[in-house]
Motif scaffolding. Structure first.
Motif, PDB file in Angstrom:
ATOM      1  N   SER A 124       0.848  -1.187   0.000  1.00  0.00           N
ATOM      2  CA  SER A 124       0.000   0.000   0.000  1.00  0.00           C
ATOM      3  C   SER A 124       0.886   1.241   0.000  1.00  0.00           C
ATOM      4  CB  SER A 124      -0.921   0.027   1.228  1.00  0.00           C
ATOM      5  OG  SER A 124      -1.608   1.255   1.320  1.00  0.00           O
ATOM      6  N   SER A 125       0.457   2.259  -0.731  1.00  0.00           N
ATOM      7  CA  SER A 125       1.175   3.535  -0.717  1.00  0.00           C
ATOM      8  C   SER A 125       0.510   4.540   0.204  1.00  0.00           C
ATOM      9  CB  SER A 125       1.238   4.122  -2.133  1.00  0.00           C
ATOM     10  OG  SER A 125      -0.078   4.350  -2.631  1.00  0.00           O
ATOM     11  N   THR A 126      -0.557   4.131   0.878  1.00  0.00           N
ATOM     12  CA  THR A 126      -1.307   5.053   1.730  1.00  0.00           C
ATOM     13  C   THR A 126      -1.468   4.556   3.161  1.00  0.00           C
ATOM     14  OG1 THR A 126      -3.409   4.060   1.045  1.00  0.00           O
ATOM     15  CG2 THR A 126      -2.611   5.955  -0.227  1.00  0.00           C
ATOM     16  N   ALA A 127      -0.768   3.485   3.528  1.00  0.00           N
ATOM     17  CA  ALA A 127      -0.884   2.948   4.889  1.00  0.00           C
ATOM     18  C   ALA A 127       0.368   2.155   5.225  1.00  0.00           C
ATOM     19  CB  ALA A 127      -2.123   2.062   5.021  1.00  0.00           C
ATOM     20  N   TYR A 128       0.671   2.088   6.504  1.00  0.00           N
ATOM     21  CA  TYR A 128       1.836   1.338   6.964  1.00  0.00           C
ATOM     22  C   TYR A 128       1.556  -0.159   6.951  1.00  0.00           C
ATOM     23  CZ  TYR A 128       3.997   5.666   8.547  1.00  0.00           C
ATOM     24  OH  TYR A 128       4.562   6.904   8.588  1.00  0.00           O
ATOM     25  N   SER A 129       2.614  -0.925   6.807  1.00  0.00           N
ATOM     26  CA  SER A 129       2.551  -2.375   6.954  1.00  0.00           C
ATOM     27  C   SER A 129       2.961  -2.723   8.378  1.00  0.00           C
ATOM     28  CB  SER A 129       3.481  -3.063   5.945  1.00  0.00           C
ATOM     29  OG  SER A 129       3.019  -2.849   4.623  1.00  0.00           O
TER      30      SER A 129
END
Length: 375
Positions: free
Chosen positions: A249-254
């Motif tokens: 995801s480019s909008t949330a952390y893993s």
């Protein structure tokens, strides 16, 4: 982060009724010349001394080692004549004319990152200025000081600073000089402000020394920082492995999370976006357990990132889910940066509710590496 955070000593003088000053414009002298000399020795033995901006504005201290002999001893050991001087500010309201900036050797200011440009413009070359993220983070302060080679930090006040470091569980020792009189004013500043202190009735400090210095009573307490165990590091490493399973995801952390029962057995784990694009790691792990599972009461949650304190995609943030679960202990790798949330307060919410929260600096870099594409 560094795993070599400084040893933190709080030095304070207070009246019998716990005040560090009165409400007048004049500075209240609590210590005697003999006690001031003791404090001078503490400064000489420290790599850095720290005060808050409120103390700078109120007292306008120079914060120096006053004894020429002690300065000479420091230089003979290869140290600067004076310890590094450290100021903390939340607002950035610092007067460049204060004596603090114009005496001694190196100075550094720590502040929320948003205030850094203002402070640099105001102070110029008078001090290094370092941002600590969305908030004034004492853990980030200690990490940066550790990188600068500071091994012993003396915190001299005021009450906001003492409270900040104590409630964060970042203090190793308190030296409290008790003056033999009362201030007797409700509005006068105290040693600490209201807060949730790990050093409560069930977690008492160790009285290491009592000493009379003239009419001053010196009490020296040792404060045990909550320890991280080898098992804590092992389970947090498993949580980092879990975070590598997150769909990109480019909008949330893993993020990865593992819940471990009091007997050391794993009872659930989860990762971000495991069951849907909005689910968080802690949420995913807790969803695999019944809300009344008795094992949760003594369990530890291992998570690679600070539990969220607010979110747009769900009505209940993860910090509140943890509180509702009954979990009493959380171990995390790093605090949430301000990339998606301006001021995450997950740790503060948990600690205020009496949950023990521990950070593992040595695994922070590995947890951040999973999210390197967001930097």
């Amino acid at each position: 982060m560094t795993d070599r955070r400084p040893y933190v000593l709080l030095s304070v003088a207070a009246s019998v009724d716990g005040h560090i000053d009165d409400s007048t414009s004049e500075r209240l002298l609590l210590s005697t010349p003999e006690d001031f000399d003791r404090v001078d020795q503490l400064r000489a033995d420290s790599d850095a001394v720290l005060v808050g901006a409120g103390t700078l504005r109120r007292d306008n201290p120079r914060l120096l080692v006053n004894s020429p002999e002690r300065r000479a001893q420091r230089q003979a050991k290869g140290f600067p004549a004076y310890p590094l001087k450290v100021a903390l500010t939340g607002s950035g309201d610092l007067d460049p004319g204060l004596r603090f900036w114009h005496h001694g050797d190196g100075k550094v200011v720590y502040a929320p990152s948003a205030a850094v440009p203002q402070i640099r413009a105001r102070l110029g070359v008078l001090a290094d200025v370092v941002g600590t993220g969305a908030r004034l983070d004492p853990g980030a302060v200690l990490d940066d000081l550790g990188e600068r080679g500071v091994r012993r930090l003396m915190v001299e006040g005021g009450g906001a600073m003492h409270t900040l470091f104590l409630t964060a569980g970042l203090v190793d020792e308190i030296q409290l000089a008790v003056a033999p009189f009362f201030v007797g004013e409700d509005s006068a500043p105290r040693f600490v402000r209201a807060g949730h202190f790990p050093q409560d009735a069930l977690h008492r400090m160790t009285l290491a020394e009592t000493r009379a210095i003239g009419d001053i009573a010196l009490l020296r307490y040792l404060v045990a920082r909550p320890p991280l165990t080898a098992a804590d590091r092992r389970w947090l490493a498993f949580a980092i492995q879990e975070s590598r399973l997150c769909p990109p995801s480019s909008t949330a952390y893993s993020v990865g999370a593992v819940i471990v029962a009091e007997d050391g057995t794993e009872i659930a784990r989860g990762h971000s976006r495991e069951s849907d694009p909005q689910v968080h790691a802690e949420e995913a792990a807790l969803a695999k357990l019944a809300p009344d599972d008795p094992r949760l009461r003594g369990a530890t949650l291992y998570t690679t990132l600070e539990p969220c304190s607010r979110r747009a995609s769900r009505p209940v943030p993860c910090a509140q889910l943890v509180l509702a679960s009954g979990i009493r202990r959380v171990v995390l790798a790093w605090r949430e940066p301000a990339l998606f949330v301006a001021d995450c307060q997950g740790v503060e919410l948990l600690e205020q509710a009496g949950i023990s929260v521990l950070e593992c600096p040595e695994l922070a870099a590995e947890a951040r590496e999973v999210n390197a594409h967001l930097a």
